[in-house]
Design a protein around this motif. Sequence first.
Motif, PDB file in Angstrom:
ATOM      1  N   PHE A   8       0.831  -1.198   0.000  1.00 53.55           N
ATOM      2  CA  PHE A   8       0.000   0.000   0.000  1.00 53.55           C
ATOM      3  C   PHE A   8       0.873   1.259   0.000  1.00 53.55           C
ATOM      4  O   PHE A   8       1.883   1.333   0.702  1.00 53.55           O
ATOM      5  N   GLU A   9       0.440   2.242  -0.765  1.00 55.60           N
ATOM      6  CA  GLU A   9       1.011   3.579  -0.644  1.00 55.60           C
ATOM      7  C   GLU A   9       0.208   4.328   0.411  1.00 55.60           C
ATOM      8  O   GLU A   9      -1.027   4.319   0.381  1.00 55.60           O
ATOM      9  N   THR A  10       0.872   4.997   1.337  1.00 58.87           N
ATOM     10  CA  THR A  10       0.204   5.669   2.453  1.00 58.87           C
ATOM     11  C   THR A  10       0.104   7.172   2.206  1.00 58.87           C
ATOM     12  O   THR A  10       1.080   7.816   1.805  1.00 58.87           O
ATOM     13  N   ASP A  12      -1.268  10.605   4.325  1.00 53.77           N
ATOM     14  CA  ASP A  12      -1.710  11.171   5.603  1.00 53.77           C
ATOM     15  C   ASP A  12      -2.589  12.381   5.317  1.00 53.77           C
ATOM     16  O   ASP A  12      -2.112  13.403   4.810  1.00 53.77           O
ATOM     17  N   VAL A  35      -4.088   2.000  -1.821  1.00 55.90           N
ATOM     18  CA  VAL A  35      -3.730   3.224  -1.117  1.00 55.90           C
ATOM     19  C   VAL A  35      -4.323   3.182   0.288  1.00 55.90           C
ATOM     20  O   VAL A  35      -5.506   2.883   0.467  1.00 55.90           O
ATOM     21  N   ARG A  36      -3.486   3.493   1.282  1.00 53.43           N
ATOM     22  CA  ARG A  36      -3.917   3.538   2.683  1.00 53.43           C
ATOM     23  C   ARG A  36      -3.980   4.997   3.130  1.00 53.43           C
ATOM     24  O   ARG A  36      -2.987   5.730   3.033  1.00 53.43           O
ATOM     25  N   LEU A  37      -5.158   5.415   3.616  1.00 51.52           N
ATOM     26  CA  LEU A  37      -5.342   6.777   4.121  1.00 51.52           C
ATOM     27  C   LEU A  37      -5.317   6.743   5.643  1.00 51.52           C
ATOM     28  O   LEU A  37      -6.066   5.987   6.263  1.00 51.52           O
ATOM     29  N   VAL A  38      -4.452   7.551   6.245  1.00 51.03           N
ATOM     30  CA  VAL A  38      -4.353   7.586   7.700  1.00 51.03           C
ATOM     31  C   VAL A  38      -4.719   8.979   8.197  1.00 51.03           C
ATOM     32  O   VAL A  38      -4.651   9.962   7.461  1.00 51.03           O
ATOM     33  N   THR A  40      -7.569  10.217   8.837  1.00 55.49           N
ATOM     34  CA  THR A  40      -8.681  10.767   8.057  1.00 55.49           C
ATOM     35  C   THR A  40      -9.643  11.488   8.993  1.00 55.49           C
ATOM     36  O   THR A  40     -10.084  10.930  10.001  1.00 55.49           O
ATOM     37  N   GLU A  57      -7.854   1.832   1.742  1.00 52.52           N
ATOM     38  CA  GLU A  57      -7.973   1.412   3.145  1.00 52.52           C
ATOM     39  C   GLU A  57      -7.938   2.694   3.969  1.00 52.52           C
ATOM     40  O   GLU A  57      -6.936   3.403   3.973  1.00 52.52           O
ATOM     41  N   HIS A  59      -8.256   4.795   7.492  1.00 49.56           N
ATOM     42  CA  HIS A  59      -8.159   4.781   8.957  1.00 49.56           C
ATOM     43  C   HIS A  59      -8.584   6.148   9.472  1.00 49.56           C
ATOM     44  O   HIS A  59      -7.978   7.163   9.130  1.00 49.56           O
TER      45      HIS A  59
END
Length: 246
Positions: A8-10, A12, A35-38, A40, A57, A59
């Motif tokens: 996954f590419e993250t 923020d 793609v991972r969203l942190v 959010t 994904e 979070h």
Amino acid sequence: MLESNEVFETVDLGTSHFTEANEAVRAALDRSDNVRLVDTEGQRYLGCAMRSGKKLEIHGTPGNDMACFMDGGTIEVFGNSQDQIGNTMNDGLIVVHGRCGDAAGYGMRGGSIYIRDDCGWRVGINMKQYEDKKPVIVIGGDAGSFLGEYMAGGVIVLLGKPERYLATGMHGGVIYLKNRIDSDSVAPGLMVEEVDEADKEFLNEVLSNYNHFFAGDTNEGAPVTGDGFYKLIPESSRPYASMYAS
């Protein structure tokens, strides 16, 4: 939780404005399928019109209209989601490890939404289906008022209890209920029946997905099966025929 061995590419998101957030997300999806969203924090329109083969994904708490017009792909939310997720969704999969707000699946035309916990008002309003496109919403907790309002097709599965005005104006599709409702709660033009073997087969398939998606969550209960359900359906496929001249 969905299984994935992909990298996954993250991204923020933090307190970024939804316009900036979506620009960053679209750019990341152009570079990577996963793609991972942190962090959010309520940004709207995440995953809007996302196509097949892409996965988000998330979070945190995505804002209104997450996955609006989505045309494939997968979104998994580790937290609650706000209003109108899957608005006019055409295809794909949404899994929410929490609850959602009002009007999830508004005008939904295909794909599936799985909500682990409760949902707000007017979920599934104006859902419809055409040929092999049959949208599905599964709600693990209770549902707010007007669930399935003006529903014209598709399927809603409710494991908890509905509030008032269940399926007002519903004229197509089916709502499966784990808890039977009393006759006073059945709107005119609708009827409640016990499920048959075909219904159970469908329910067991859908609920197997539900059990799999949320198996690792802390509030995990016993696996849910299609036994003991009831279905709410229209009495007629043409409920308004008497309003028009023959």
